[in-house]
Design a protein around this motif. Structure first.
Motif, PDB file in Angstrom:
ATOM      1  N   PHE A 115       0.836  -1.195   0.000  1.00  0.00           N
ATOM      2  CA  PHE A 115       0.000   0.000   0.000  1.00  0.00           C
ATOM      3  C   PHE A 115       0.874   1.250   0.000  1.00  0.00           C
ATOM      4  CE2 PHE A 115      -2.431  -3.356   2.040  1.00  0.00           C
ATOM      5  CZ  PHE A 115      -3.670  -3.265   1.410  1.00  0.00           C
ATOM      6  N   GLY A 116       0.371   2.300  -0.671  1.00  0.00           N
ATOM      7  CA  GLY A 116       1.091   3.567  -0.697  1.00  0.00           C
ATOM      8  C   GLY A 116       0.453   4.579   0.237  1.00  0.00           C
ATOM      9  N   ALA A 117       1.267   5.569   0.668  1.00  0.00           N
ATOM     10  CA  ALA A 117       0.777   6.617   1.554  1.00  0.00           C
ATOM     11  C   ALA A 117       1.269   7.972   1.044  1.00  0.00           C
ATOM     12  CB  ALA A 117       1.273   6.380   2.976  1.00  0.00           C
ATOM     13  N   GLU A 118       0.361   8.938   1.003  1.00  0.00           N
ATOM     14  CA  GLU A 118       0.708  10.278   0.525  1.00  0.00           C
ATOM     15  C   GLU A 118       0.158  11.329   1.482  1.00  0.00           C
ATOM     16  OE1 GLU A 118       0.763  10.493  -4.212  1.00  0.00           O
ATOM     17  OE2 GLU A 118      -1.231  10.015  -3.446  1.00  0.00           O
ATOM     18  N   PRO A 119       0.754  12.532   1.458  1.00  0.00           N
ATOM     19  CA  PRO A 119       0.096  13.660   2.118  1.00  0.00           C
ATOM     20  C   PRO A 119      -1.067  14.124   1.235  1.00  0.00           C
ATOM     21  CG  PRO A 119       2.157  14.363   1.104  1.00  0.00           C
ATOM     22  CD  PRO A 119       2.027  12.892   0.832  1.00  0.00           C
ATOM     23  N   ARG A 120      -2.069  14.764   1.849  1.00  0.00           N
ATOM     24  CA  ARG A 120      -3.249  15.165   1.080  1.00  0.00           C
ATOM     25  C   ARG A 120      -3.275  16.658   0.747  1.00  0.00           C
ATOM     26  NH1 ARG A 120      -8.118  13.643   4.367  1.00  0.00           N
ATOM     27  NH2 ARG A 120      -7.072  11.634   4.242  1.00  0.00           N
ATOM     28  N   LYS A 121      -2.530  17.431   1.530  1.00  0.00           N
ATOM     29  CA  LYS A 121      -2.600  18.904   1.417  1.00  0.00           C
ATOM     30  C   LYS A 121      -2.359  19.402  -0.010  1.00  0.00           C
ATOM     31  CE  LYS A 121      -0.276  23.047   3.220  1.00  0.00           C
ATOM     32  NZ  LYS A 121      -1.307  23.771   3.978  1.00  0.00           N
ATOM     33  N   ASP A 122      -3.149  20.342  -0.437  1.00  0.00           N
ATOM     34  CA  ASP A 122      -3.014  20.964  -1.769  1.00  0.00           C
ATOM     35  C   ASP A 122      -2.992  19.929  -2.891  1.00  0.00           C
ATOM     36  OD1 ASP A 122      -2.519  23.311  -0.263  1.00  0.00           O
ATOM     37  OD2 ASP A 122      -0.349  22.982  -0.352  1.00  0.00           O
ATOM     38  N   GLY A 123      -3.662  18.807  -2.700  1.00  0.00           N
ATOM     39  CA  GLY A 123      -3.667  17.782  -3.743  1.00  0.00           C
ATOM     40  C   GLY A 123      -2.360  17.025  -3.880  1.00  0.00           C
ATOM     41  N   ALA A 124      -1.559  16.994  -2.816  1.00  0.00           N
ATOM     42  CA  ALA A 124      -0.287  16.256  -2.869  1.00  0.00           C
ATOM     43  C   ALA A 124      -0.514  14.761  -3.085  1.00  0.00           C
ATOM     44  CB  ALA A 124       0.508  16.479  -1.584  1.00  0.00           C
ATOM     45  N   ASN A 125      -1.772  14.307  -2.909  1.00  0.00           N
ATOM     46  CA  ASN A 125      -2.087  12.887  -3.124  1.00  0.00           C
ATOM     47  C   ASN A 125      -2.334  12.608  -4.602  1.00  0.00           C
ATOM     48  OD1 ASN A 125      -4.385  14.505  -2.850  1.00  0.00           O
ATOM     49  ND2 ASN A 125      -5.695  12.800  -2.243  1.00  0.00           N
ATOM     50  N   ASP A 126      -1.376  13.021  -5.435  1.00  0.00           N
ATOM     51  CA  ASP A 126      -1.534  12.883  -6.893  1.00  0.00           C
ATOM     52  C   ASP A 126      -1.667  11.434  -7.327  1.00  0.00           C
ATOM     53  OD1 ASP A 126       1.509  13.257  -6.162  1.00  0.00           O
ATOM     54  OD2 ASP A 126       1.451  12.014  -7.970  1.00  0.00           O
ATOM     55  N   CYS A 127      -0.968  10.533  -6.650  1.00  0.00           N
ATOM     56  CA  CYS A 127      -1.021   9.128  -7.063  1.00  0.00           C
ATOM     57  C   CYS A 127      -2.407   8.551  -6.765  1.00  0.00           C
ATOM     58  CB  CYS A 127       0.072   8.333  -6.361  1.00  0.00           C
ATOM     59  SG  CYS A 127       0.216   6.635  -6.954  1.00  0.00           S
ATOM     60  N   GLN A 128      -2.888   8.834  -5.558  1.00  0.00           N
ATOM     61  CA  GLN A 128      -4.222   8.364  -5.177  1.00  0.00           C
ATOM     62  C   GLN A 128      -5.276   8.918  -6.134  1.00  0.00           C
ATOM     63  OE1 GLN A 128      -5.831  10.035  -1.484  1.00  0.00           O
ATOM     64  NE2 GLN A 128      -6.761   8.065  -0.959  1.00  0.00           N
ATOM     65  N   ARG A 129      -5.182  10.201  -6.438  1.00  0.00           N
ATOM     66  CA  ARG A 129      -6.157  10.835  -7.341  1.00  0.00           C
ATOM     67  C   ARG A 129      -6.028  10.288  -8.757  1.00  0.00           C
ATOM     68  NH1 ARG A 129      -5.474  16.313  -8.053  1.00  0.00           N
ATOM     69  NH2 ARG A 129      -3.318  16.270  -7.324  1.00  0.00           N
ATOM     70  N   GLY A 130      -4.780  10.060  -9.188  1.00  0.00           N
ATOM     71  CA  GLY A 130      -4.556   9.520 -10.526  1.00  0.00           C
ATOM     72  C   GLY A 130      -5.171   8.133 -10.683  1.00  0.00           C
ATOM     73  N   LEU A 131      -4.952   7.295  -9.664  1.00  0.00           N
ATOM     74  CA  LEU A 131      -5.486   5.926  -9.736  1.00  0.00           C
ATOM     75  C   LEU A 131      -7.014   5.964  -9.801  1.00  0.00           C
ATOM     76  CD1 LEU A 131      -3.156   4.166  -7.110  1.00  0.00           C
ATOM     77  CD2 LEU A 131      -3.151   3.832  -9.601  1.00  0.00           C
ATOM     78  N   LYS A 132      -7.615   6.886  -9.062  1.00  0.00           N
ATOM     79  CA  LYS A 132      -9.072   7.000  -9.046  1.00  0.00           C
ATOM     80  C   LYS A 132      -9.590   7.457 -10.405  1.00  0.00           C
ATOM     81  CE  LYS A 132     -12.745   8.794  -6.101  1.00  0.00           C
ATOM     82  NZ  LYS A 132     -13.116   9.814  -5.119  1.00  0.00           N
ATOM     83  N   ALA A 133      -8.867   8.423 -11.002  1.00  0.00           N
ATOM     84  CA  ALA A 133      -9.296   8.986 -12.292  1.00  0.00           C
ATOM     85  C   ALA A 133      -8.876   8.112 -13.472  1.00  0.00           C
ATOM     86  CB  ALA A 133      -8.717  10.388 -12.447  1.00  0.00           C
ATOM     87  N   GLY A 134      -7.977   7.165 -13.207  1.00  0.00           N
ATOM     88  CA  GLY A 134      -7.520   6.296 -14.288  1.00  0.00           C
ATOM     89  C   GLY A 134      -6.442   6.908 -15.155  1.00  0.00           C
ATOM     90  N   ALA A 135      -5.804   7.979 -14.689  1.00  0.00           N
ATOM     91  CA  ALA A 135      -4.715   8.586 -15.467  1.00  0.00           C
ATOM     92  C   ALA A 135      -3.745   9.290 -14.528  1.00  0.00           C
ATOM     93  CB  ALA A 135      -5.277   9.594 -16.474  1.00  0.00           C
ATOM     94  N   ARG A 136      -2.466   9.106 -14.789  1.00  0.00           N
ATOM     95  CA  ARG A 136      -1.437   9.700 -13.939  1.00  0.00           C
ATOM     96  C   ARG A 136      -1.523  11.221 -13.940  1.00  0.00           C
ATOM     97  NH1 ARG A 136       4.315  11.320 -14.374  1.00  0.00           N
ATOM     98  NH2 ARG A 136       4.195  11.157 -16.641  1.00  0.00           N
ATOM     99  N   ILE A 137      -1.383  11.817 -12.768  1.00  0.00           N
ATOM    100  CA  ILE A 137      -1.316  13.274 -12.645  1.00  0.00           C
ATOM    101  C   ILE A 137       0.156  13.647 -12.637  1.00  0.00           C
ATOM    102  CG2 ILE A 137      -1.723  15.192 -11.044  1.00  0.00           C
ATOM    103  CD1 ILE A 137      -4.318  13.603 -10.227  1.00  0.00           C
ATOM    104  N   ASP A 138       0.577  14.477 -13.596  1.00  0.00           N
ATOM    105  CA  ASP A 138       2.020  14.688 -13.760  1.00  0.00           C
ATOM    106  C   ASP A 138       2.521  16.041 -13.265  1.00  0.00           C
ATOM    107  OD1 ASP A 138       1.036  16.318 -15.662  1.00  0.00           O
ATOM    108  OD2 ASP A 138       1.986  15.315 -17.370  1.00  0.00           O
ATOM    109  N   SER A 139       1.657  16.737 -12.537  1.00  0.00           N
ATOM    110  CA  SER A 139       2.103  18.022 -11.990  1.00  0.00           C
ATOM    111  C   SER A 139       1.382  18.298 -10.676  1.00  0.00           C
ATOM    112  CB  SER A 139       1.820  19.117 -13.020  1.00  0.00           C
ATOM    113  OG  SER A 139       1.716  20.363 -12.382  1.00  0.00           O
ATOM    114  N   VAL A 140       2.138  18.714  -9.682  1.00  0.00           N
ATOM    115  CA  VAL A 140       1.575  18.971  -8.358  1.00  0.00           C
ATOM    116  C   VAL A 140       2.245  20.213  -7.787  1.00  0.00           C
ATOM    117  CG1 VAL A 140       1.411  18.130  -5.979  1.00  0.00           C
ATOM    118  CG2 VAL A 140       1.163  16.530  -7.882  1.00  0.00           C
ATOM    119  N   LYS A 141       1.476  21.028  -7.113  1.00  0.00           N
ATOM    120  CA  LYS A 141       2.077  22.188  -6.441  1.00  0.00           C
ATOM    121  C   LYS A 141       1.549  22.212  -5.013  1.00  0.00           C
ATOM    122  CE  LYS A 141       3.083  26.989  -7.324  1.00  0.00           C
ATOM    123  NZ  LYS A 141       4.244  27.376  -8.102  1.00  0.00           N
ATOM    124  N   THR A 142       2.392  21.819  -4.076  1.00  0.00           N
ATOM    125  CA  THR A 142       1.932  21.680  -2.697  1.00  0.00           C
ATOM    126  C   THR A 142       3.006  22.139  -1.724  1.00  0.00           C
ATOM    127  OG1 THR A 142       1.353  20.070  -0.979  1.00  0.00           O
ATOM    128  CG2 THR A 142       2.667  19.265  -2.796  1.00  0.00           C
TER     129      THR A 142
END
Lengths: 376, 376
Positions: free
Chosen positions: A234-261
């Motif tokens: 299992f993976g763990a990420e911070p959530r602040k400012d959308g830092a959970n890009d991997c979690q969000r990407g997996l949910k949306a079915g596409a990698r998120i390639d930019s984050v600003k947190t």
């Protein structure tokens, strides 16, 4: 200029092979246990225990009450203060003689740069680190103390990349990327080989491993190492400012390639890479995310109860085990009354007493963020 | 009321026997190494390295330059956060059935009380801890959380002792002293058995061990465990306000039985006991002392470089190795170019982030003290 090419398959066997290569150069870091933290993880009433107040926003009969026995892999006690030495040492061991003679280069200013400097020095290979000229003197001195040449650049990504290209054109040095490369992730995955063995020796054969996810090198490496073992990852990420890009990407079915947190877990501000995300998508059982306050509580528990220094990025896995109701319900459902033995990776410990003291000052602020999130 | 009588000889064999008894109840704490700290210990130019400025007041050609490879025994990672669980568990294992049924009692408010509470709970024996009613609520809660009954008293020593006697008269509980008893020192000595073995496994067979000395239980136990092994044992004390009572006593040829000091190494404010001092006088190769500033520098190095939490009392041994010219000259003289492998005992880690942050605030003040001492 020279590319770092890999034809290694992303398999458990490749991780085992990487381990043989890097073993002489890394510490076999301790795997610790803690009755206090097991007790905290195995109660639904964290609100009542040890000052952990309302962290989950769920208490009493509604909350999950899994049985969790943890084994903590202390990569904060690794050479260079983080797991990064594993991937860096592995990548260097794969250089051709021609590449070795021309040296290596990177532009990470964090744990990867120091790890690469240490690994290069051990192999007697020249190492150049591009650092913004505004870097703190102590960071520059630390990198130099490991034997690397520091070359200064502007502080934006394009400026740093230009400085790398310029230096490469001059020296022919090979760029060693911080996470998104097979050599790197196979090296980082060796953490899991040791952890599985140490957990067995401690009488706690693992059901699962939880690891932080920033660029994804560590998480994808562990997932690769655990293939066919039955250990869920299992993976763990911070959530602040959308830092959970991997979690969000997996949910949306596409990698998120930019984050600003600006999460306090500053080692996890990067988005997952293309290679690492592919592995995670295929082999990781789930990714969870935690609030700043939960991260801070986990830092405090680890420092004060387990007596080891961790940077905030290092404890997001523990924060998931302690505070994430989704993860906790999953464990309760799948493990039943027997519970799970969970390996938790502490990824690094590169911080200062001043920085930790500064976090404590912000504790009230984090509590507000926490409360706001619970209201949302 | 019941006395804790011992007919055990103070020999290495008794320590080995104590180890067999307590092993199932304690952690085999890790023994760590650090290239950074070895490098610092093995240079005469600490002024130039890593911000350690003028700690010894001696630099350059005049200063000793021993070769030191250290193995750090992390009793800060022990159950209860300190080595004290060893002696407490051993003492409890020696109770007669009649004594066990009536329980144990102590009036230490520090690490010994928590250790006794844990050890008593493990043996299902009632435990009472006399604490001053002005104790901080968190300390009271921690002691109670380990299952002990807390009974309040006044805060002076006579008031506490009276409370113990009153409670003993009522319950018949056996007083378990914090350090000055054969059962306790034999238990604490088990640290050395593990350290010697772990150092061998790490390829660093020990030439010497340096351990903190407060009441002397740990130091005298280690000296007993090392008899006949060829491993030299040294003690380390804080110097502030004459806290180096053991060093001064050895010099004067008579134990000093009263000390009043406010050293930050608060676990070492007690004078050595009669039993422990006798062992130390006979079997310890030397006792050295360090300044407050040297202790603080050692805390900072251990926390930030080795990434483990230590209380100030825990690092006086490391401070001696790094900063005491007398000790360093001795090593250089006796070890020659081959150097020594030195086991350094970190005795405990019971502190908070706030307390450490508070120490940093006082850093300037310590520097002044340091400078004053150097002028004297």
């Amino acid at each position: 200029m020279s590319a770092l090419e890999s034809d290694l398959p992303l398999t458990r066997e490749s991780v085992l092979e990487a381990h043989e290569r890097i073993k002489p150069h890394i510490h076999l870091t301790p795997a610790l246990t803690s009755r206090t933290l097991d007790r905290l993880a195995s109660t639904s009433r964290s609100a009542d225990v040890d000052g952990i107040k309302n962290a989950r926003g769920v208490t009493g009969d509604g909350a999950a009450r899994p049985v969790v026995r943890m084994v903590f892999k202390c990569e904060n006690l690794q050479r260079g203060g983080a797991f990064k030495i594993r991937g860096a040492t592995h990548a260097i061991s794969r250089l051709t003689p021609a590449q070795s003679s021309k040296g290596v280069i990177t532009h990470s200013s964090g744990n990867h740069a120091q790890a690469l400097a240490i690994a290069a020095a051990a192999a007697s290979i020249p190492c150049t680190v591009i650092m913004p000229s505004i870097s703190t003197p102590s960071k520059i001195a630390a990198t130099q103390s490991y034997g690397a040449s520091v070359v200064f650049s502007g502080s934006t990504a394009p400026e740093r990349e230009a400085a790398v290209r310029e230096e490469q054109a001059r020296t022919g040095a090979t760029l060693i990327p911080p996470y998104d490369h097979p050599f790197i992730l196979l090296g980082q995955g060796t953490v899991a080989l040791e952890l599985i063995e140490q957990a067995n020796a401690a009488g706690r054969p693992l059901d699962a491993i939880v690891a932080p996810c920033g660029g994804g090198g560590l998480l994808s490496g562990i997932a690769t190492a655990c293939r066919g073992t039955g250990v869920r990852v299992f993976g763990a990420e911070p959530r602040k400012d959308g830092a959970n890009d991997c979690q969000r990407g997996l949910k949306a079915g596409a990698r998120i390639d930019s984050v600003k947190t600006l999460t306090i877990a500053d080692g996890l501000r990067t988005p997952t890479g293309a290679v690492t995300y592919g592995v995670i998508e295929e082999s990781v059982a789930g990714v969870f995310s935690v609030t700043e306050w939960e991260i801070l509580m986990a830092v405090r528990l680890v420092v004060e109860r387990m007596k080891v220094l961790v940077e905030p990025s290092a404890v997001v896995g523990l924060a998931v085990v302690l505070f994430d109701e989704g993860f906790r319900r999953l464990v309760q459902r799948e493990a039943g009354e027997g519970g799970w033995n969970v390996g938790v990776v502490f990824s690094g410990g590169n911080t200062t007493l001043e920085a930790l003291a500064g976090l404590l000052v912000r504790e009230g602020e984090f509590t507000n963020e926490q409360e706001q999130l619970l209201r949302e």
